[in-house]
Design an enzyme around this catalytic site. Structure first.
Site, short mmCIF file in Angstrom:
data_model
loop_
_atom_site.label_atom_id
_atom_site.label_comp_id
_atom_site.label_asym_id
_atom_site.label_seq_id
_atom_site.Cartn_x
_atom_site.Cartn_y
_atom_site.Cartn_z
N SER B 150 -49.76 21.36 -13.15
CA SER B 150 -50.66 21.66 -14.13
C SER B 150 -50.94 23.32 -14.07
O SER B 150 -50.79 23.75 -12.84
CB SER B 150 -52.02 21.06 -14.16
OG SER B 150 -53.03 21.89 -14.86
N TYR B 162 -58.44 18.34 -8.66
CA TYR B 162 -57.24 18.31 -9.80
C TYR B 162 -56.63 19.84 -9.30
O TYR B 162 -55.28 19.78 -9.19
CB TYR B 162 -57.70 18.58 -11.03
CG TYR B 162 -56.63 18.33 -12.03
CD1 TYR B 162 -56.24 17.20 -12.33
CD2 TYR B 162 -56.45 19.63 -12.81
CE1 TYR B 162 -55.09 17.18 -13.41
CE2 TYR B 162 -55.20 19.57 -13.88
CZ TYR B 162 -54.91 18.25 -14.09
OH TYR B 162 -53.86 18.18 -15.20
#
Lengths: 252, 266
Positions: B150, B162
């Site tokens: 990401s 994350y």
């Protein structure tokens, strides 16, 4: 449908090596082309690229403002648009810092940096005046290098010039993204273009093999495939990037 | 067709509830359109089967397979199933990832359980999928792995797990690339930026009790390129390029698909 159908592209340094491979690839994918180079002679030998492809050729120097403006004017003549510019024209002297003359340094900067600046400026000015098509007003693909990101052994001016191209790419992407202008670079690793001399001296070939994780070194077509991807409608959300085509060199 | 006769596994080929197409489904459909036989893997078999049906309705080849990426034994079976069905594995695409839906939070709020869950899904899941597919690719002497990290890995992002797991995926992919290049295996990682997908938009709308339109507008405004999020097809196209033979000299590369967001950093 061909991947560059209906698109008009101008490619500099298109006579030889990587530029020639890009010209062939773009032609096969349906682009309307103008090829620019300082000579039609093919460094690695063979029929001139524009003759093989039967496309227009403009002999000019990318470090010359008038030549660049004229190339953009001619490129847009057939279709009234300029969808893609590929900046591949390059020179290198292959010398370390202490042996590089001011004249040599200036020539490398003139072609590798000022040439890209002039062409990007002329292209973006042109692109800003045309309609958005398939989410892009226009696209630029600059051929940078792994050099400038990692050391360019004993070739000072080349590494510095290529590092400038990566930065220019990011700057254009950032400033003109709002105008739907897409600007990316492709960074070749060790590519065997068919050129002789310093490029294929055993010490550089051995060094490159030792340093490249994949079992083979690169081919001009590997770079052309990456340029095609970034020039096509498949890459409409990628901008400001420097895509390495280096067999894993930079990952090590 | 750019993936003619190739066999691909797409892990995370189903999608979160919401509108439109997710990255995994778009990638599976794109691979199949280009001629690959696709094993559509998801924890939610029904969602994977929806993807399969879309492919077979379009005359492509696909099968569904249920696997939870936190279960290494199921990832091993996944590789065996692809080989049983089609005799080889040319492409492994690791698309599974969670943030908010895994309980991810800012540092002072994160729990051990939520952190471990995110690590197990995002990082260990990708690593173990590679572990179980690599022997098959090494025996073939070829293969292409595409991992989905990401943009959060390299730009600002509020939640801990994350950010950390997606950063680790970049390092892992580089290691995977240089350690397996000699076997003819390539590995690259894509960093999607702000995407208009069910997971990114609908999950946020539900979590923060906002309308989809509101979340879309906030996210669109942050993208330098045309002030508009990307779509799952942008990621799918990049995955197609990296998985295809056109990218035969590209390995260990981090490719942001983020509309220039990481160039501008903020």
């Amino acid at each position: 449908m061909k991947r560059l159908q209906g698109k008009t592209a101008l490619i500099t340094g298109a006579s030889s090596g990587i530029g020639r491979a890009i010209a062939k690839k773009f032609h096969a994918e349906g682009a309307t082309l103008l090829l620019m180079d300082i000579t039609e002679q093919v460094v690695e030998g063979g029929e001139p690229t524009h003759r093989i492809l039967d496309v227009p050729f403009f002999q000019g120097d990318v470090s010359n403002e008038t030549d660049v403006e004229e190339a953009v004017r001619r490129a847009t003549e057939p279709t009234g648009r300029l969808d893609i510019v590929v900046n591949d024209a390059v020179v290198r002297v292959g010398k370390p810092l202490t042996e590089t003359s001011l004249e040599e340094w200036n020539r490398v900067m003139a072609v590798n940096v000022t040439g890209v600046f002039l062409m990007c400026r002329a292209a973006v000015r042109r692109m800003l005046g045309q309609e958005i098509r398939n989410e892009a007003r226009g696209r630029i693909v600059n051929i940078s290098s792994q050099h400038g990101m990692i050391a360019s052994p004993e070739d000072c001016s080349y590494g510095v010039s290529k590092s400038a191209v990566v930065y220019l790419t990011r700057q254009i992407a950032s400033d003109y993204g709002k105008d739907s202008i897409i600007c990316n670079a492709v960074a070749p690793g060790k590519i065997l273009t068919g050129k002789g001399g310093r490029a294929v001296e055993p010490r550089w070939i051995d060094y490159s093999h030792e340093r490249t994780p994949l079992p083979r070194l690169g081919r001009s077509e590997d770079v052309a495939n990456a340029a095609l991807f970034l020039a096509s409608d498949e890459a409409t959300f990628i901008t400001g990037e420097n895509l390495m085509v280096d067999g894993g060199w930079m990952a090590r | 067709m750019r993936l003619k006769d190739k066999v691909a596994i797409v892990v995370g080929a189903g999608q979160s509830p919401g509108e439109g197409t997710g990255n995994g489904r778009a990638t599976a459909l794109t691979f199949a359109r280009e001629g690959a036989k696709v094993l559509c893997v998801d924890r939610d078999l029904a969602s994977a089967q929806e993807t399969v049906k879309m492919i077979t309705d379009g005359n492509g080849f696909a099968e569904g397979f249920q696997a939870d990426v936190t279960r290494s034994d199921q990832l091993k079976e996944m590789g065996e199933e692809a080989q049983r069905l089609w005799g080889r594995i040319d492409i492994l695409h690791n698309n599974v990832g969670v943030s908010i839906s895994g309980g991810d939070a800012e540092l002072l709020d994160i729990t051990d359980e939520a952190f471990d869950r995110c690590v197990a899904i995002n990082l260990r899941g990708t690593i173990m999928a590679c572990k179980h597919v690599l022997p098959i690719m090494r025996a073939q002497g070829s293969g292409a792995i595409v991992n989905i990290s990401s943009m959060a890995a390299i730009t600002t992002y509020p939640y801990v797990a994350y950010k950390a797991t997606k950063s680790a995926m970049i390092s892992f992919t580089e290691q995977l690339a240089y350690q397996n290049a000699r076997y003819g295996i390539r590995a690259n990682v894509i960093l999607p930026g702000l995407m208009n997908t069910p997971m990114a938009v609908d999950t946020r709308a539900r979590t923060f009790n906002k309308s989809r339109t509101e979340v879309e507008a906030e996210r669109d405004a942050q993208v330098p390129l045309r002030k508009k999020m990307g779509t799952a097809w942008d990621v799918a196209n990049a995955a197609l390029f990296l998985a295809s033979d056109e990218a035969n000299f590209i390995t260990g590369v981090t490719l942001p698909v983020d509309g220039g967001a990481s160039v501008r950093r903020g």
